[in-house]
Motif scaffolding. Sequence first.
Motif, mmCIF file in Angstrom:
data_model
loop_
_atom_site.group_PDB
_atom_site.id
_atom_site.type_symbol
_atom_site.label_atom_id
_atom_site.label_comp_id
_atom_site.label_asym_id
_atom_site.label_seq_id
_atom_site.Cartn_x
_atom_site.Cartn_y
_atom_site.Cartn_z
ATOM 1 N N GLY A 1 -14.355 2.787 -5.532
ATOM 2 C CA GLY A 1 -12.925 2.461 -6.076
ATOM 3 C C GLY A 1 -12.882 1.874 -7.507
ATOM 4 O O GLY A 1 -12.031 2.573 -8.341
ATOM 5 N N SER B 1 -6.821 -2.935 -2.027
ATOM 6 C CA SER B 1 -8.146 -2.616 -1.312
ATOM 7 C C SER B 1 -8.915 -3.811 -1.210
ATOM 8 O O SER B 1 -9.589 -4.006 -0.223
ATOM 9 C CB SER B 1 -8.967 -1.459 -1.869
ATOM 10 O OG SER B 1 -8.205 -0.142 -1.957
ATOM 11 N N THR C 1 -10.002 6.870 -0.601
ATOM 12 C CA THR C 1 -9.035 5.793 0.318
ATOM 13 C C THR C 1 -9.047 6.386 1.561
ATOM 14 O O THR C 1 -8.797 5.344 2.776
ATOM 15 C CB THR C 1 -7.827 5.352 -0.264
ATOM 16 O OG1 THR C 1 -7.133 6.600 -0.445
ATOM 17 C CG2 THR C 1 -8.264 4.688 -1.832
ATOM 18 N N PHE D 1 -15.361 1.840 4.439
ATOM 19 C CA PHE D 1 -14.283 1.237 3.560
ATOM 20 C C PHE D 1 -14.903 0.561 2.675
ATOM 21 O O PHE D 1 -14.472 0.673 1.360
ATOM 22 C CB PHE D 1 -13.459 0.267 4.680
ATOM 23 C CG PHE D 1 -12.290 -0.247 3.803
ATOM 24 C CD1 PHE D 1 -11.080 0.188 3.984
ATOM 25 C CD2 PHE D 1 -12.456 -1.458 2.945
ATOM 26 C CE1 PHE D 1 -9.943 -0.545 3.191
ATOM 27 C CE2 PHE D 1 -11.548 -2.110 2.325
ATOM 28 C CZ PHE D 1 -10.176 -1.657 2.365
ATOM 29 N N ARG E 1 -14.206 1.934 -0.999
ATOM 30 C CA ARG E 1 -12.879 1.529 -1.836
ATOM 31 C C ARG E 1 -13.661 0.366 -2.784
ATOM 32 O O ARG E 1 -13.076 0.031 -3.857
ATOM 33 C CB ARG E 1 -11.916 0.921 -0.883
ATOM 34 C CG ARG E 1 -11.294 1.698 -0.141
ATOM 35 C CD ARG E 1 -10.046 1.241 0.401
ATOM 36 N NE ARG E 1 -9.488 2.259 1.200
ATOM 37 C CZ ARG E 1 -8.006 2.050 1.226
ATOM 38 N NH1 ARG E 1 -7.281 1.234 0.845
ATOM 39 N NH2 ARG E 1 -7.190 3.091 2.070
ATOM 40 N N TRP F 1 -7.737 -5.993 1.407
ATOM 41 C CA TRP F 1 -7.924 -5.603 2.751
ATOM 42 C C TRP F 1 -9.635 -5.852 3.090
ATOM 43 O O TRP F 1 -10.290 -6.352 4.081
ATOM 44 C CB TRP F 1 -7.783 -4.009 2.995
ATOM 45 C CG TRP F 1 -6.283 -3.935 3.267
ATOM 46 C CD1 TRP F 1 -5.475 -4.919 3.738
ATOM 47 C CD2 TRP F 1 -5.524 -2.718 3.251
ATOM 48 N NE1 TRP F 1 -4.046 -4.197 3.741
ATOM 49 C CE2 TRP F 1 -4.062 -2.898 3.710
ATOM 50 C CE3 TRP F 1 -5.950 -1.402 2.769
ATOM 51 C CZ2 TRP F 1 -3.091 -1.933 3.808
ATOM 52 C CZ3 TRP F 1 -5.002 -0.314 2.924
ATOM 53 C CH2 TRP F 1 -3.788 -0.722 3.336
ATOM 54 N N HIS G 1 0.807 -1.355 -0.057
ATOM 55 C CA HIS G 1 -0.043 0.058 0.102
ATOM 56 C C HIS G 1 0.784 1.275 0.075
ATOM 57 O O HIS G 1 0.585 2.138 -0.858
ATOM 58 C CB HIS G 1 -0.882 -0.075 1.213
ATOM 59 C CG HIS G 1 -1.621 1.391 1.429
ATOM 60 N ND1 HIS G 1 -1.380 2.214 2.128
ATOM 61 C CD2 HIS G 1 -2.571 1.866 0.792
ATOM 62 C CE1 HIS G 1 -2.134 3.196 2.355
ATOM 63 N NE2 HIS G 1 -3.148 3.067 1.371
#
Length: 191
Positions: free
Chosen positions: A150, A177, A107, A142, A146, A180, A79
């Motif tokens: 994203g 992303s 992000t 998130f 993302r 995660w 990252h």
Amino acid sequence: MFPKWSFDLCERMVSTIHVVSAVILCSISVQDWRCLVCPLASNSSPLQMRVLELSLAYFIYDLVCCWLDNNIGIDNFAHNLVSIVGIGAGLAYEMCGSEIVATLLITKISSPFLHLRELIKELGYKNTLLNLAADVSFAVIFTLARMCVGPYLCYVTMSAKNPILIKTVGMGLLLVSAFWFYKIAKVVKYN
């Protein structure tokens, strides 16, 4: 300054200051809120360049802190490295400011809740409703930022006449992303 606090917590405090500053500056530097990434593949504005400089400095700082703390997982290393290369490329090309600022905005928008989770745990409030609220807020923001916005942002960046390095970094950040998100989904499923 705070001898009873862990190195990780102190670093997260600095990270939180960066996140709040970055989100505010990114928000201010968006040129057209009807199209977050417009104008595409264009020269960066002076404010966008300042946002990129601030963020580049932070990502270098974060990478060094992770190294000093012997706490550098491959995902965090990837990252930071992808972010440093992408922001550095944006600064070198002096273009793609809209795309990079939009990426920073989406992000970083969940990061305050990530850091809040750790702060709550460090202060001894691990299994509380406050901790649960921070966990849920982080996971939802998130996921929306993302994993919903994203991919669209990555598609727009890849479709525009951006340098190949910018396109590669966009795909790299999307892959980090996604990894995660997978880890977050496992935690949600487990709990």
